[in-house]
Design an enzyme around this catalytic site. Structure first.
Site, short mmCIF file in Angstrom:
data_model
loop_
_atom_site.label_atom_id
_atom_site.label_comp_id
_atom_site.label_asym_id
_atom_site.label_seq_id
_atom_site.Cartn_x
_atom_site.Cartn_y
_atom_site.Cartn_z
CE1 TYR A 1 -14.66 10.89 -17.85
CE2 TYR A 1 -14.45 10.87 -15.47
CZ TYR A 1 -14.69 10.20 -16.65
OH TYR A 1 -14.95 8.86 -16.62
CG ASP B 1 -8.13 15.40 -15.84
OD1 ASP B 1 -7.39 14.84 -16.68
OD2 ASP B 1 -9.13 14.85 -15.34
NE ARG C 1 -2.89 0.64 3.35
CZ ARG C 1 -2.15 0.96 4.42
NH1 ARG C 1 -1.40 2.05 4.41
NH2 ARG C 1 -2.17 0.20 5.49
C1 LIG Z 1 -11.63 8.94 -17.75
C2 LIG Z 1 -11.31 10.24 -17.15
C3 LIG Z 1 -11.21 10.40 -15.75
C4 LIG Z 1 -11.50 9.27 -14.78
O1 LIG Z 1 -10.63 8.19 -14.95
P1 LIG Z 1 -11.00 6.65 -14.64
O2 LIG Z 1 -9.72 5.96 -14.95
O3 LIG Z 1 -12.14 6.29 -15.52
O4 LIG Z 1 -11.36 6.57 -13.19
C5 LIG Z 1 -10.85 11.66 -15.26
N1 LIG Z 1 -10.63 12.70 -16.09
C6 LIG Z 1 -10.74 12.59 -17.43
C7 LIG Z 1 -10.48 13.77 -18.29
C8 LIG Z 1 -11.08 11.36 -18.01
O5 LIG Z 1 -11.19 11.27 -19.34
#
Ligand SMILES: *Cc1c(COP(=O)(O)O)cnc(C)c1O
Length: 402
Positions: A116, A188, A64
């Site tokens: 997202y 992101d 972990r």
């Molecule tokens: C898919 C996605 C997420 C979430 O990711 P997961 O791996 O599905 O949990 C977050 N931000 C963006 C821009 C995404 O495309």
């Protein structure tokens, strides 16, 4: 979240920082086998590590907290993003969640409106239960962002290009605004990957990825990553990742490490294909409108050129005709699969109206430009001619049906 435990990182691999992006993708963190010197990183599917005596271990004690396979991937992704450290998580949403743990009860966060869907849900429905207030604004409207700042505002959440309409937001301008107001920034960067955009180099403090998408790139893992631009944030992220148990499994990390090595070449081919498909759609009589920043008429085209190393491979388009036309088109292909997600080597398309954005109210969908005619495409690395024939065939079949 308070940091009460000492924070140590396990031994790092060789330093490849002087090399170019593709060399770092292939080599960074990989040389973890001092015993047999395997050319690839072994998987260490172990929960725990044996100590030599009560004071001495070999840098790892419990998976972990850290695992050699995961650490190899973390070094690799940190290097590609230009960060000081990385934590790899068990999903992209775990990475989003982990980044928000830098906030405390009473803090206020500002985020873009067109983020997202899963991130919207976490920010809108979960953070308030932890005492964190969130405002959603148009990140392209500087005055609106400024007006949202209160004395409790701590951070700004940036996602660019946005989903599904590919709006491009000015990362450098948002970082400058945030610094001016004493806020830190989280970006992101899932839609472009570090091959095409590096927010930390533009001053962003924390970078988040769903590595499920381009970084792994083969649609066989759900995972995420949080990369930090300075020690100040690295410490808090490392602490919270261990404290909350968000780390990715050794097997998933091993697969992702295999995927990330080809990130640079995959993105080149993804993008080359995307340009051809976008141009084809643009010229097609059954297509009303194409949203792709690589097309010169896209409102974010110049900005994308100034802050990205490429335009990526996500395209949205509106079909002419009624909703049934768009829906018929989506089931008419042999190569392009009707599925959510993106960033894999295989082309996928989906229908935001009833799929990725179905949880938004009809009013919110319309306000965000999401209509019954909109199709979102993730272009894979197949032959562009085959993709164009496949998509063209589906449009024609739907036209014959109309
Ligand atoms: C898919 C996605 C997420 C979430 O990711 P997961 O791996 O599905 O949990 C977050 N931000 C963006 C821009 C995404 O495309």
């Amino acid at each position: 979240m308070a940091d009460s435990a000492p924070h140590t990182n396990p031994p790092a691999g060789r330093d490849y920082s002087a090399y170019g992006f593709d060399s770092r993708a292939v080599h960074t963190g990989v040389d973890k086998d001092g015993q047999y010197r395997s050319a690839t990183t072994p998987i260490y599917p172990t929960s725990t590590f044996v100590w030599d005596d009560v004071r001495t271990n070999r840098g790892y004690d419990y998976t972990r907290s850290a695992n050699p396979t995961r650490r190899a991937l973390e070094e690799n992704i940190a290097s590609l993003c230009g960060g000081v450290d990385c934590r790899v998580t068990c999903s992209g949403m775990a990475a989003v969640d982990l980044a928000t743990m830098l906030l405390n009860s009473g803090d206020h966060l500002i985020a873009g409106r067109d983020i997202y869907g899963g991130t919207y849900r976490l920010l809108h429905d979960v953070l308030p239960t932890r005492g964190v207030r969130v405002s959603f604004v148009d990140l392209s409207d500087e005055e609106e962002v400024k007006a949202a700042v209160t004395e409790n505002t701590r951070a700004l959440w940036i996602e660019t290009p946005s989903n599904p309409l590919m709006n491009v937001h000015d990362v450098r301008a948002l970082v400058a605004l945030a610094k001016d107001r004493g806020l830190f920034t989280i970006a992101d960067n899932t839609f472009l990957s570090p091959a095409l955009q590096r927010p930390i180099e533009m001053g962003v403090d924390v970078e988040v990825h769903s590595t499920t998408k381009y970084i792994n790139g083969h649609s066989d893992v759900i995972a995420g990553a949080v990369v930090t631009g300075s020690e100040e944030y690295a410490k808090g992220i490392a602490f919270a990742c261990n404290a909350c148990g968000l780390g990715g499994s050794p097997f998933d990390c091993w697969l992702t490490l295999r995927g990330v090595k080809t990130l640079g070449v995959r993105m080149q081919k993804h993008e080359e294909n995307a340009h051809k498909v976008a141009q084809f759609l643009q010229d097609h009589p059954a297509v009303e409108r194409v949203y792709y920043p690589g097309l010169s008429h896209h409102p974010g085209h110049e900005l994308a050129k100034s802050q990205q190393d490429g335009f990526g491979a996500m395209i949205s388009f509106e079909t002419a005709g009624d909703a049934k036309f768009a829906q018929d088109t989506l089931t008419g292909t042999k190569l392009v699969m009707l599925a959510e997600s993106l960033g894999g080597i295989e082309s996928l398309w989906q229908y935001p109206w009833l799929m990725s954005h179905a949880s938004m109210s009809e009013e919110a969908r319309r306000a965000g430009g999401i209509t019954e005619h909109l199709i979102r495409l993730s272009i894979g690395i197949e032959d562009a001619d085959d993709l164009i024939a496949d998509i063209g065939g589906a449009l024609e079949a739907a036209s014959a049906n109309a």
